[in-house]
Design a protein around this motif. Structure first.
Motif, PDB file in Angstrom:
ATOM      1  N   LEU A 165       0.667  -1.291  -0.152  1.00 23.38           N
ATOM      2  CA  LEU A 165      -0.029   0.053   0.165  1.00 23.38           C
ATOM      3  C   LEU A 165       1.224   0.993   0.175  1.00 23.38           C
ATOM      4  N   GLU A 166       1.867   1.171   0.857  1.00 19.33           N
ATOM      5  CA  GLU A 166       3.145   2.650   0.668  1.00 19.33           C
ATOM      6  C   GLU A 166       3.335   2.513  -0.733  1.00 19.33           C
ATOM      7  N   THR A 167       3.817   1.339  -1.720  1.00 15.47           N
ATOM      8  CA  THR A 167       4.588   2.070  -3.044  1.00 15.47           C
ATOM      9  C   THR A 167       3.115   1.965  -3.611  1.00 15.47           C
ATOM     10  N   ILE A 168       2.285   1.803  -4.252  1.00 16.53           N
ATOM     11  CA  ILE A 168       0.901   2.195  -4.713  1.00 16.53           C
ATOM     12  C   ILE A 168       1.213   3.541  -3.762  1.00 16.53           C
ATOM     13  N   ASN A 169       0.416   4.628  -3.101  1.00 25.32           N
ATOM     14  CA  ASN A 169       0.356   5.576  -2.393  1.00 25.32           C
ATOM     15  C   ASN A 169       1.837   6.613  -2.927  1.00 25.32           C
TER      16      ASN A 169
ATOM     17  N   LYS B 210       3.540   6.161  -5.978  1.00 28.25           N
ATOM     18  CA  LYS B 210       3.329   5.890  -7.184  1.00 28.25           C
ATOM     19  C   LYS B 210       2.392   7.253  -7.321  1.00 28.25           C
ATOM     20  N   ARG B 211       0.961   6.664  -6.885  1.00 28.09           N
ATOM     21  CA  ARG B 211       0.134   7.853  -6.988  1.00 28.09           C
ATOM     22  C   ARG B 211       0.120   8.980  -6.380  1.00 28.09           C
ATOM     23  N   TYR B 212       1.363   9.733  -6.133  1.00 20.45           N
ATOM     24  CA  TYR B 212       1.820  10.420  -5.940  1.00 20.45           C
ATOM     25  C   TYR B 212       3.107  11.138  -6.873  1.00 20.45           C
ATOM     26  N   PHE B 213       3.411  10.183  -7.441  1.00 20.24           N
ATOM     27  CA  PHE B 213       4.053  10.705  -8.263  1.00 20.24           C
ATOM     28  C   PHE B 213       3.583  10.835  -9.245  1.00 20.24           C
ATOM     29  N   ILE B 214       2.208   9.932 -10.248  1.00 22.39           N
ATOM     30  CA  ILE B 214       1.469  10.416 -11.218  1.00 22.39           C
ATOM     31  C   ILE B 214       1.073  11.557 -10.882  1.00 22.39           C
ATOM     32  N   THR B 215       0.068  11.764  -9.603  1.00 22.93           N
ATOM     33  CA  THR B 215      -0.755  12.990  -9.553  1.00 22.93           C
ATOM     34  C   THR B 215       0.530  14.045  -9.644  1.00 22.93           C
ATOM     35  N   ASP B 216       1.520  14.451  -8.872  1.00 22.51           N
ATOM     36  CA  ASP B 216       2.031  15.221  -9.334  1.00 22.51           C
ATOM     37  C   ASP B 216       3.012  15.610 -10.598  1.00 22.51           C
TER      38      ASP B 216
ATOM     39  N   PHE C 287       2.167   2.029 -13.496  1.00 22.59           N
ATOM     40  CA  PHE C 287       1.121   1.562 -12.493  1.00 22.59           C
ATOM     41  C   PHE C 287      -0.452   0.768 -12.379  1.00 22.59           C
ATOM     42  N   VAL C 288      -0.532   0.201 -13.436  1.00 21.33           N
ATOM     43  CA  VAL C 288      -1.541  -0.288 -14.148  1.00 21.33           C
ATOM     44  C   VAL C 288      -1.163  -1.767 -14.167  1.00 21.33           C
TER      45      VAL C 288
END
Length: 171
Positions: free
Chosen positions: A58-62, A64-70, A98-99
């Protein structure tokens, strides 16, 4: 060239980075001469490929979500065509990774990214290619933005506010 033990470290390294270059080559390769050993290594490679990469935490997913959002926010706010192109490239790579990784699928680089995506989901790959192609041809960002939001949605959507790396909740 590898010997009967050196390939193992390469198998491990490839699996850790979720890009199984050597296991793929070994599993798909044609054996020219074998004293019974190579066939075992070939089976080992096939077993690794079927297993897939390790599941992301979950930490890795979050993260990666942060970097994609950025990258997505940079893409949305950018009005310099040169910068937009490079941000789009980064966004395509991050979204593809990510996918594939959230679905425990192997990744690739360059042409192997598209091949990995197609192996996972032909229709999604078509949508991704069309969204980025439309941006590159016309400058329209809408399809890319919608696609990236769609990718992030099952994991909580964009992640920016309140996210931090390397800090505990007590700080």
């Amino acid at each position: 060239m590898h010997n009967l033990t050196s390939y193992q470290q390469f198998f491990e390294d490839d699996c850790r980075r979720a890009r199984p270059s050597l296991p793929t080559m070994v599993s798909e390769g044609i054996i020219l001469k074998d004293d019974g050993v190579v066939e075992c290594i070939k089976k080992e490679a096939k077993k690794l490929l079927v297993k897939g990469p390790e599941e992301w935490s979950l930490e890795t997913i979050n993260t990666k979500r942060y970097f994609i959002t950025d990258a997505l926010e940079d893409f949305i706010g950018c009005s310099n065509r040169g910068e937009e192109i490079f941000i789009a490239n980064t966004l395509a790579e991050l979204a593809s990774e990510f996918v594939l990784r959230t679905n425990r699928k192997w990744m690739g680089a360059s042409k192997w990214t598209v091949r990995s995506l197609r192996k996972y989901d032909e229709e999604f790959t078509k949508q991704l290619i069309e969204a980025f192609d439309r941006f590159y041809r016309t400058g329209s960002k809408t399809a890319v933005i919608q696609l990236v939001d769609h990718i992030l949605q099952p994991y909580g959507g964009r992640l920016f506010d309140g996210f931090s790396l390397g800090k505990s909740n007590l700080e």
